[in-house]
Design a protein around this motif. Structure first.
Motif, short mmCIF file in Angstrom:
data_model
loop_
_atom_site.label_atom_id
_atom_site.label_comp_id
_atom_site.label_asym_id
_atom_site.label_seq_id
_atom_site.Cartn_x
_atom_site.Cartn_y
_atom_site.Cartn_z
N THR A 253 33.90 79.58 64.94
CA THR A 253 32.61 79.20 64.35
C THR A 253 32.69 77.81 63.73
O THR A 253 33.73 77.36 63.25
CB THR A 253 32.16 80.20 63.27
OG1 THR A 253 33.21 80.30 62.30
CG2 THR A 253 31.89 81.56 63.84
N THR A 254 31.55 77.17 63.72
CA THR A 254 31.39 75.83 63.18
C THR A 254 31.59 75.84 61.67
O THR A 254 31.16 76.77 60.99
CB THR A 254 29.98 75.34 63.54
OG1 THR A 254 29.91 75.21 64.96
CG2 THR A 254 29.64 74.02 62.87
N TYR A 255 32.25 74.81 61.18
CA TYR A 255 32.44 74.67 59.74
C TYR A 255 31.40 73.71 59.19
O TYR A 255 31.37 72.54 59.54
CB TYR A 255 33.84 74.13 59.45
CG TYR A 255 34.06 73.77 58.00
CD1 TYR A 255 33.80 74.71 57.00
CD2 TYR A 255 34.50 72.52 57.62
CE1 TYR A 255 33.98 74.40 55.66
CE2 TYR A 255 34.69 72.19 56.28
CZ TYR A 255 34.42 73.13 55.31
OH TYR A 255 34.60 72.81 53.99
N GLU A 256 30.53 74.23 58.35
CA GLU A 256 29.57 73.37 57.66
C GLU A 256 29.31 73.94 56.28
O GLU A 256 29.49 75.13 56.03
CB GLU A 256 28.27 73.19 58.44
CG GLU A 256 27.58 74.44 58.89
CD GLU A 256 26.48 74.15 59.91
OE1 GLU A 256 25.94 73.04 59.92
OE2 GLU A 256 26.18 75.06 60.70
N ASN A 257 28.93 73.07 55.36
CA ASN A 257 28.70 73.48 53.98
C ASN A 257 27.74 72.47 53.37
O ASN A 257 28.12 71.34 53.09
CB ASN A 257 30.04 73.49 53.22
CG ASN A 257 29.88 73.93 51.79
OD1 ASN A 257 28.77 73.96 51.25
ND2 ASN A 257 30.98 74.29 51.17
N SER A 258 26.48 72.92 53.18
CA SER A 258 25.45 71.99 52.75
C SER A 258 25.65 71.53 51.31
O SER A 258 24.99 70.60 50.85
CB SER A 258 24.06 72.62 52.92
OG SER A 258 24.01 73.81 52.14
N ILE B 15 31.89 70.24 61.39
CA ILE B 15 32.76 70.14 62.56
C ILE B 15 32.54 71.39 63.39
O ILE B 15 32.65 72.52 62.88
CB ILE B 15 34.25 70.02 62.18
CG1 ILE B 15 34.50 68.76 61.33
CG2 ILE B 15 35.11 69.96 63.44
CD1 ILE B 15 35.96 68.57 60.94
N TYR B 16 32.21 71.20 64.65
CA TYR B 16 31.89 72.34 65.51
C TYR B 16 33.12 73.16 65.86
O TYR B 16 34.21 72.63 66.03
CB TYR B 16 31.22 71.87 66.80
CG TYR B 16 29.83 71.37 66.58
CD1 TYR B 16 28.79 72.26 66.34
CD2 TYR B 16 29.56 70.01 66.54
CE1 TYR B 16 27.51 71.81 66.08
CE2 TYR B 16 28.28 69.55 66.29
CZ TYR B 16 27.26 70.46 66.06
OH TYR B 16 26.00 70.01 65.79
N PRO C 102 32.52 65.96 68.26
CA PRO C 102 33.81 66.52 67.85
C PRO C 102 33.74 68.06 67.80
O PRO C 102 32.75 68.62 67.30
CB PRO C 102 34.02 65.94 66.45
CG PRO C 102 33.19 64.70 66.41
CD PRO C 102 31.99 65.01 67.27
N ILE C 103 34.76 68.71 68.33
CA ILE C 103 34.79 70.18 68.33
C ILE C 103 36.25 70.62 68.22
O ILE C 103 37.13 69.97 68.78
CB ILE C 103 34.12 70.74 69.62
CG1 ILE C 103 34.17 72.28 69.65
CG2 ILE C 103 34.74 70.16 70.87
CD1 ILE C 103 33.32 72.89 70.78
N ILE C 104 36.46 71.70 67.47
CA ILE C 104 37.78 72.29 67.35
C ILE C 104 37.77 73.58 68.16
O ILE C 104 37.14 74.56 67.76
CB ILE C 104 38.13 72.61 65.87
CG1 ILE C 104 37.93 71.37 64.98
CG2 ILE C 104 39.56 73.16 65.76
CD1 ILE C 104 38.84 70.21 65.29
N GLU C 105 38.43 73.56 69.32
CA GLU C 105 38.35 74.73 70.21
C GLU C 105 39.08 75.94 69.64
O GLU C 105 38.86 77.06 70.08
CB GLU C 105 38.89 74.36 71.60
CG GLU C 105 38.06 73.32 72.34
CD GLU C 105 36.75 73.88 72.91
OE1 GLU C 105 36.45 75.07 72.72
OE2 GLU C 105 36.02 73.08 73.54
#
Ligand SMILES: [Zn+2]
Length: 249
Positions: free
Chosen positions: A173-178, A198-199, A166-169
């Protein structure tokens, strides 16, 4: 506790309604499945459900049909190839197996009895053993930097990884939060309870930083309407450079 249990019950009810809706929903236009040749209305799949997602005969989803179209056009699998299929999809596996010298499956779960029960981030398999790796919708579940490095190591020079995720063009930048670890929170933030991110478009940088050369096969018309694809969904093709046959770049 009480509030949490109530929430869980409400989600359960909503899920049941969605599942019933999805089971009954159909696309409105006949599509042609390149995986099995079925021509007709596809069925809904996903959360939220997507019309035209699933072939009712072979179970292929949009990404499987995209990959099969590319396979049929580009002929990337040959009789000498050794292939590792990670989290193997039955919609693609038999077609690949029929084309190559050695076809092996790998999964972190024993559910489908893979040839290799392993974590793609640290496989323990020897260097340079594979000419092709197929890895769909895996990177968003794992430490992707390690997984990409591991696949680079497993490939022979000139080898190729077929990747979808899955990627949001529209995102640079990629959304991540550990800090987001609870399944319900991950579902809200990342779209699925076991997704870590989500990339955005920088997925390409991550692939290149692992050492790969990258090319892409995006879903375009007329394939989209003919085969029931997602507009712009992209098959990423990550090639390990082969120093012995370097073309002028
Ligand atoms: Zn099909």
């Amino acid at each position: 506790m009480g509030v949490r249990a109530g929430k869980a019950r409400r989600w359960g009810t909503v899920d049941a309604v969605i599942a019933r809706f999805a089971a009954a929903a159909r696309g409105r236009v006949p599509r042609l499945c390149p995986c099995c040749g079925h021509e007709g209305l596809f069925t809904a799949f996903g959360d939220p459900p997507r019309y035209d997602a699933r072939c009712p005969r072979c179970g292929s989803l949009e990404r499987h049909r995209l990959i099969r179209l590319w396979m049929d056009r580009e002929r990337p699998f040959g009789p000498s190839h050794r292939v590792l299929h990670v989290a193997p999809e039955p919609q693609l596996g038999p077609a690949i197996r029929a084309l190559v010298a050695r076809y092996e499956t790998a999964d972190i779960s024993p559910r489908r009895a893979p040839d290799h029960l392993l974590d793609i981030c640290d496989t323990g398999l020897p260097d340079g053993q594979y000419d092709r790796i197929v890895c769909n919708h895996v990177l968003e579940h794992v430490d992707d930097i390690r997984a990409l490095a591991e696949m680079f190591r497993l490939l022979a020079p000139g080898g190729l990884v077929l990747l979808t995720t899955p990627i949001i063009e529209g995102w640079a930048t990629t959304y991540e939060n550990s800090a987001i670890t609870a399944p319900e929170e991950r579902r809200l933030h990342f779209g699925q309870a076991d997704h870590l991110r989500i990339y955005g478009r920088d997925l390409r940088d991550r692939i290149r930083q692992a050492g790969f050369r990258l090319s892409e096969f995006p879903a375009m018309e007329p394939d989209v309407h003919r085969h029931g694809l997602i507009r712009g969904e992209t098959l990423f093709l990550a090639r390990k450079p082969d120093p012995s046959s370097e073309e002028a770049a």
